[in-house]
Design a protein around this motif. Structure first.
Motif, PDB file in Angstrom:
ATOM      1  N   PHE A   1       5.269 -10.911  13.055  1.00  8.40           N
ATOM      2  CA  PHE A   1       4.467 -12.139  12.892  1.00  8.40           C
ATOM      3  C   PHE A   1       3.001 -11.930  13.275  1.00  8.40           C
ATOM      4  O   PHE A   1       2.122 -12.574  12.739  1.00  8.40           O
ATOM      5  CB  PHE A   1       4.998 -13.262  13.800  1.00  8.40           C
ATOM      6  N   TYR A   2       2.761 -11.056  14.253  1.00  8.92           N
ATOM      7  CA  TYR A   2       1.467 -11.086  14.952  1.00  8.92           C
ATOM      8  C   TYR A   2       0.436 -10.081  14.446  1.00  8.92           C
ATOM      9  O   TYR A   2      -0.068  -9.274  15.197  1.00  8.92           O
ATOM     10  CB  TYR A   2       1.695 -10.944  16.461  1.00  8.92           C
ATOM     11  N   ASP A   3       0.111 -10.162  13.152  1.00  9.00           N
ATOM     12  CA  ASP A   3      -1.110  -9.477  12.694  1.00  9.00           C
ATOM     13  C   ASP A   3      -2.262 -10.462  12.938  1.00  9.00           C
ATOM     14  O   ASP A   3      -2.055 -11.516  13.567  1.00  9.00           O
ATOM     15  CB  ASP A   3      -0.983  -9.034  11.230  1.00  9.00           C
TER      16      ASP A   3
ATOM     17  N   LYS B   1       6.241 -17.380   6.860  1.00  7.27           N
ATOM     18  CA  LYS B   1       6.033 -16.711   5.570  1.00  7.27           C
ATOM     19  C   LYS B   1       4.963 -15.623   5.651  1.00  7.27           C
ATOM     20  O   LYS B   1       4.955 -14.700   4.827  1.00  7.27           O
ATOM     21  CB  LYS B   1       5.619 -17.729   4.512  1.00  7.27           C
ATOM     22  N   ASN B   2       4.081 -15.724   6.630  1.00  9.80           N
ATOM     23  CA  ASN B   2       3.040 -14.703   6.769  1.00  9.80           C
ATOM     24  C   ASN B   2       3.634 -13.305   6.984  1.00  9.80           C
ATOM     25  O   ASN B   2       2.994 -12.299   6.690  1.00  9.80           O
ATOM     26  CB  ASN B   2       2.093 -15.058   7.927  1.00  9.80           C
ATOM     27  N   ILE B   3       4.871 -13.274   7.490  1.00  7.55           N
ATOM     28  CA  ILE B   3       5.538 -11.981   7.684  1.00  7.55           C
ATOM     29  C   ILE B   3       5.615 -11.245   6.327  1.00  7.55           C
ATOM     30  O   ILE B   3       5.419 -10.038   6.259  1.00  7.55           O
ATOM     31  CB  ILE B   3       6.933 -12.205   8.320  1.00  7.55           C
ATOM     32  N   LEU B   4       5.859 -12.011   5.251  1.00  7.65           N
ATOM     33  CA  LEU B   4       5.940 -11.410   3.904  1.00  7.65           C
ATOM     34  C   LEU B   4       4.552 -10.983   3.438  1.00  7.65           C
ATOM     35  O   LEU B   4       4.387  -9.909   2.849  1.00  7.65           O
ATOM     36  CB  LEU B   4       6.556 -12.405   2.914  1.00  7.65           C
ATOM     37  N   GLY B   5       3.547 -11.811   3.740  1.00 13.47           N
ATOM     38  CA  GLY B   5       2.173 -11.460   3.388  1.00 13.47           C
ATOM     39  C   GLY B   5       1.739 -10.194   4.113  1.00 13.47           C
ATOM     40  O   GLY B   5       1.094  -9.316   3.541  1.00 13.47           O
ATOM     41  N   ARG B   6       2.146 -10.113   5.368  1.00 13.50           N
ATOM     42  CA  ARG B   6       1.788  -8.929   6.141  1.00 13.50           C
ATOM     43  C   ARG B   6       2.436  -7.669   5.552  1.00 13.50           C
ATOM     44  O   ARG B   6       1.788  -6.628   5.449  1.00 13.50           O
ATOM     45  CB  ARG B   6       2.228  -9.085   7.595  1.00 13.50           C
ATOM     46  N   ILE B   7       3.701  -7.776   5.165  1.00  8.73           N
ATOM     47  CA  ILE B   7       4.400  -6.629   4.566  1.00  8.73           C
ATOM     48  C   ILE B   7       3.702  -6.242   3.259  1.00  8.73           C
ATOM     49  O   ILE B   7       3.461  -5.062   3.003  1.00  8.73           O
ATOM     50  CB  ILE B   7       5.898  -6.952   4.354  1.00  8.73           C
ATOM     51  N   ASN B   8       3.317  -7.253   2.469  1.00  9.43           N
ATOM     52  CA  ASN B   8       2.574  -6.966   1.225  1.00  9.43           C
ATOM     53  C   ASN B   8       1.316  -6.154   1.518  1.00  9.43           C
ATOM     54  O   ASN B   8       1.040  -5.157   0.865  1.00  9.43           O
ATOM     55  CB  ASN B   8       2.156  -8.270   0.537  1.00  9.43           C
ATOM     56  N   ARG B   9       0.571  -6.599   2.520  1.00 10.62           N
ATOM     57  CA  ARG B   9      -0.723  -5.967   2.832  1.00 10.62           C
ATOM     58  C   ARG B   9      -0.538  -4.597   3.492  1.00 10.62           C
ATOM     59  O   ARG B   9      -1.254  -3.647   3.183  1.00 10.62           O
ATOM     60  CB  ARG B   9      -1.545  -6.867   3.782  1.00 10.62           C
ATOM     61  N   ALA B  10       0.411  -4.513   4.421  1.00  2.00           N
ATOM     62  CA  ALA B  10       0.469  -3.331   5.282  1.00  2.00           C
ATOM     63  C   ALA B  10       1.205  -2.147   4.657  1.00  2.00           C
ATOM     64  O   ALA B  10       0.808  -1.006   4.865  1.00  2.00           O
ATOM     65  CB  ALA B  10       1.110  -3.693   6.621  1.00  2.00           C
TER      66      ALA B  10
END
Ligand code: AVJ
Length: 326
Positions: free
Chosen positions: A45-47, A224-233
């Motif tokens: 969660f914590y990006d 949902k940001n967890i999915l955004g983070r995976i997309n980005r990272a």
């Protein structure tokens, strides 16, 4: 007027980098998604974006945890400090921006050492410098991962050590993990040392469900940001609009569970690997355990601590415990 210690202020903060092993994000995500049911670890969660969203959660009317704990700390800081003792060494796990510890430091008279421990060297350095600038305390920041075993460098100061662990972050750990957290903590302390820990309590499930299903949908964005983070990272093509936030109190396990539910059958490519999500399939992102009276006692007794004093709000929604190594 605030009491000032007699000795000269300390110049800046010392930072000791224990070089915590960097999590292999890609491996952890793939491992979780290969499970059935699928899982994603809550530390994802914590990006930068997730940390901003979490800060926003702490200000929501439904999310009573942060303001209730701050109220308890403010109302009882002097009693807590007398348990903590003279010339204390305060070791904060997951210190982040070192905000809550200021409530204690504001009321401290005499010498003290503050030892923030955080996995993020950037956040740790900024927070440690800020505390060193604002208070007459010795500050020794430790860059380490408190979720694994680590050893403290020799620390100056003759007083007792107290581990400060606010925020009910213990809630993310299952009972077995929580027990090993107390054992690891015990290893950093000596007889007579203590721990000041914030614990969210069992309560009317309607209150718990509201706290994790806020009306502005910030918790949903955070989840949902967890999915955004995976997309980005690590390179993935999650469509955030095709997943919905699910959070509910699981009474049998005494925990809030958060999940992400796929709104349709879909395939997602994550770091080159393809995953299928059934329509309605949920991926588990977080547990947040809630403690009843006695639950924590059972947990800590097995690991060498005893409860000395607890402080709560009037509704008993949240408690701060002072535990001692015996
Ligand atoms: C930071 C783990 C204490 O469990 O309440 C807030 C995280 N998740 N809203 C909690 C969280 C959804 C929070 N902790």
């Amino acid at each position: 007027m605030r009491m000032r210690p007699a000795r000269a202020p300390h110049a800046g903060a010392r930072i000791i980098d224990l070089h915590p092993p960097q999590a292999d994000l890609r491996a952890e995500v793939l491992e979780g998604l290969r499970k059935d049911p699928k899982e994603l670890p809550p530390k994802l969660f914590y990006d930068a974006e997730g940390s901003v969203l979490f800060e926003e959660i702490t200000t929501l009317p439904e999310y009573y945890l942060t303001r209730t704990e701050i109220g308890i700390l403010q109302a009882n800081a002097n009693a807590m400090l007398s348990r903590i003792g003279e010339s204390p060494t305060l070791i904060e796990f997951g210190s982040g921006s070192s905000t809550k510890v200021r409530i204690l430091l504001d009321r401290l008279a005499g010498p003290a050492t503050y030892v923030p421990v955080d996995i993020s060297a950037v956040a740790l350095t900024a927070a440690a410098e800020a505390i060193a600038a604002d208070y007459h305390v010795r500050v020794i920041g430790i860059c380490a991962d408190y979720s694994r075993e680590f050893t403290l460098p020799p620390l100056p100061g003759s007083g007792r050590r107290t581990i400060f662990f606010p925020g009910s972050n213990l809630g993310n750990l299952n009972p077995q993990e929580a027990a090993s957290f107390f054992v690891r903590s015990w290893k950093l302390l000596r007889k007579g040392d203590g721990m000041l820990i914030g614990i969210d309590r069992q309560k009317d499930p309607a209150i718990l469900n509201a706290a994790y299903n806020d009306s502005r949908g910030i918790t949903a964005q955070f989840n949902k940001n967890i999915l955004g983070r995976i997309n980005r990272a690590i390179g993935a093509d999650f469509d955030l609009a095709a997943f919905e936030h699910v959070a509910f109190y699981n009474d049998a396990e005494s925990r809030i569970e958060m999940h992400l539910r796929s709104t349709r059958q879909q395939d997602v490519t994550v770091a080159g690997e393809r995953f299928s999500f059934r329509s309605g399939e949920t991926s588990h992102t977080e547990n947040s355990y809630k403690y009843g009276e006695g639950d924590l006692e059972t947990l800590i007794r097995g690991s060498g601590f005893r409860t000395v004093e607890t402080w709560s709000d009037a509704a008993k929604w949240f408690s701060v415990y002072y535990l001692r190594v015996y």
